[in-house]
Design a protein around this motif. Structure first.
Motif, PDB file in Angstrom:
ATOM      1  N   SER A  67       0.841  -1.191   0.000  1.00 50.46           N
ATOM      2  CA  SER A  67       0.000   0.000   0.000  1.00 50.46           C
ATOM      3  C   SER A  67       0.879   1.246   0.000  1.00 50.46           C
ATOM      4  CB  SER A  67      -0.906   0.000   1.226  1.00 50.46           C
ATOM      5  OG  SER A  67      -1.463   1.270   1.439  1.00 50.46           O
ATOM      6  N   VAL A  68       0.566   2.186  -0.875  1.00 48.45           N
ATOM      7  CA  VAL A  68       1.360   3.406  -0.974  1.00 48.45           C
ATOM      8  C   VAL A  68       1.253   4.220   0.313  1.00 48.45           C
ATOM      9  CG1 VAL A  68       1.597   5.595  -2.213  1.00 48.45           C
ATOM     10  CG2 VAL A  68       1.146   3.494  -3.470  1.00 48.45           C
ATOM     11  N   ALA A  69       0.053   4.348   0.854  1.00 51.13           N
ATOM     12  CA  ALA A  69      -0.133   5.117   2.089  1.00 51.13           C
ATOM     13  C   ALA A  69       0.618   4.479   3.249  1.00 51.13           C
ATOM     14  CB  ALA A  69      -1.619   5.230   2.414  1.00 51.13           C
ATOM     15  N   LEU A  70       0.598   3.167   3.317  1.00 53.85           N
ATOM     16  CA  LEU A  70       1.296   2.455   4.378  1.00 53.85           C
ATOM     17  C   LEU A  70       2.811   2.600   4.227  1.00 53.85           C
ATOM     18  CD1 LEU A  70       0.490   0.777   6.817  1.00 53.85           C
ATOM     19  CD2 LEU A  70       0.717  -1.252   5.413  1.00 53.85           C
ATOM     20  N   ALA A  71       3.296   2.532   3.007  1.00 54.47           N
ATOM     21  CA  ALA A  71       4.732   2.693   2.755  1.00 54.47           C
ATOM     22  C   ALA A  71       5.198   4.108   3.120  1.00 54.47           C
ATOM     23  CB  ALA A  71       5.049   2.389   1.298  1.00 54.47           C
ATOM     24  N   GLN A  72       4.388   5.105   2.805  1.00 58.99           N
ATOM     25  CA  GLN A  72       4.748   6.476   3.154  1.00 58.99           C
ATOM     26  C   GLN A  72       4.751   6.686   4.658  1.00 58.99           C
ATOM     27  OE1 GLN A  72       1.817   8.645   0.927  1.00 58.99           O
ATOM     28  NE2 GLN A  72       3.104   8.775  -0.900  1.00 58.99           N
ATOM     29  N   ALA A  73       3.761   6.113   5.343  1.00 60.24           N
ATOM     30  CA  ALA A  73       3.708   6.222   6.810  1.00 60.24           C
ATOM     31  C   ALA A  73       4.911   5.520   7.426  1.00 60.24           C
ATOM     32  CB  ALA A  73       2.409   5.603   7.324  1.00 60.24           C
ATOM     33  N   TYR A  74       5.270   4.370   6.897  1.00 63.72           N
ATOM     34  CA  TYR A  74       6.422   3.609   7.385  1.00 63.72           C
ATOM     35  C   TYR A  74       7.709   4.427   7.243  1.00 63.72           C
ATOM     36  CZ  TYR A  74       9.675  -0.298   7.910  1.00 63.72           C
ATOM     37  OH  TYR A  74      10.670  -1.138   8.338  1.00 63.72           O
ATOM     38  N   ARG A  75       7.881   5.061   6.092  1.00 63.78           N
ATOM     39  CA  ARG A  75       9.072   5.881   5.854  1.00 63.78           C
ATOM     40  C   ARG A  75       9.139   7.086   6.811  1.00 63.78           C
ATOM     41  NH1 ARG A  75       8.197   4.734   0.385  1.00 63.78           N
ATOM     42  NH2 ARG A  75       7.135   6.703   0.064  1.00 63.78           N
ATOM     43  N   ARG A  76       7.982   7.738   7.008  1.00 63.58           N
ATOM     44  CA  ARG A  76       7.975   8.901   7.904  1.00 63.58           C
ATOM     45  C   ARG A  76       8.298   8.499   9.345  1.00 63.58           C
ATOM     46  NH1 ARG A  76       3.521  10.654   4.541  1.00 63.58           N
ATOM     47  NH2 ARG A  76       2.083   9.524   5.908  1.00 63.58           N
ATOM     48  N   VAL A  77       7.710   7.406   9.800  1.00 63.92           N
ATOM     49  CA  VAL A  77       7.965   6.947  11.171  1.00 63.92           C
ATOM     50  C   VAL A  77       9.403   6.466  11.307  1.00 63.92           C
ATOM     51  CG1 VAL A  77       7.335   5.220  12.898  1.00 63.92           C
ATOM     52  CG2 VAL A  77       5.552   6.446  11.675  1.00 63.92           C
ATOM     53  N   SER A  78       9.914   5.761  10.313  1.00 64.17           N
ATOM     54  CA  SER A  78      11.306   5.293  10.352  1.00 64.17           C
ATOM     55  C   SER A  78      12.283   6.455  10.404  1.00 64.17           C
ATOM     56  CB  SER A  78      11.614   4.433   9.135  1.00 64.17           C
ATOM     57  OG  SER A  78      10.864   3.251   9.161  1.00 64.17           O
ATOM     58  N   ALA A  79      11.995   7.503   9.669  1.00 61.89           N
ATOM     59  CA  ALA A  79      12.877   8.676   9.642  1.00 61.89           C
ATOM     60  C   ALA A  79      12.839   9.427  10.965  1.00 61.89           C
ATOM     61  CB  ALA A  79      12.464   9.600   8.506  1.00 61.89           C
ATOM     62  N   ARG A  80      11.731   9.339  11.650  1.00 64.76           N
ATOM     63  CA  ARG A  80      11.576  10.018  12.931  1.00 64.76           C
ATOM     64  C   ARG A  80      12.478   9.412  13.950  1.00 64.76           C
ATOM     65  NH1 ARG A  80       7.350  12.887  15.743  1.00 64.76           N
ATOM     66  NH2 ARG A  80       8.502  14.551  16.381  1.00 64.76           N
TER      67      ARG A  80
END
Length: 80
Positions: A67-80
């Motif tokens: 899922s694109v939305a899930l992948a974007q959320a994963y990237r944002r949380v990982s970067a945090r």
């Protein structure tokens, strides 16, 4: 005396920047964590805020969905 005061102020300023807790007012992070939790990527209790970021980091597993939305959320949380 003056040098030790400056060093002390610098140490206090550095420790103030590193926050081990997720800010409850960070709506984007809150949404991302709920999305990842609902998808089973993380298993962190989100009913009480602030949430410990160390718990999220330790529980952040492999992204199982495409899922694109899930992948974007994963990237944002990982970067945090």
């Amino acid at each position: 005396m003056r040098i030790s005061s400056v060093v002390l102020l610098l140490l206090i300023a550095c420790s103030a920047n590193a926050s081990p807790l997720a800010d409850p007012g960070d709506v984007q992070l809150r949404h991302d964590l709920e999305l990842l939790n609902d998808a089973g990527v993380i298993d962190v209790p989100l009913t009480a805020w602030p949430v410990a970021l160390s718990d999220v980091r330790a529980d952040l597993g492999v992204l199982p969905s495409s899922s694109v939305a899930l992948a974007q959320a994963y990237r944002r949380v990982s970067a945090r």
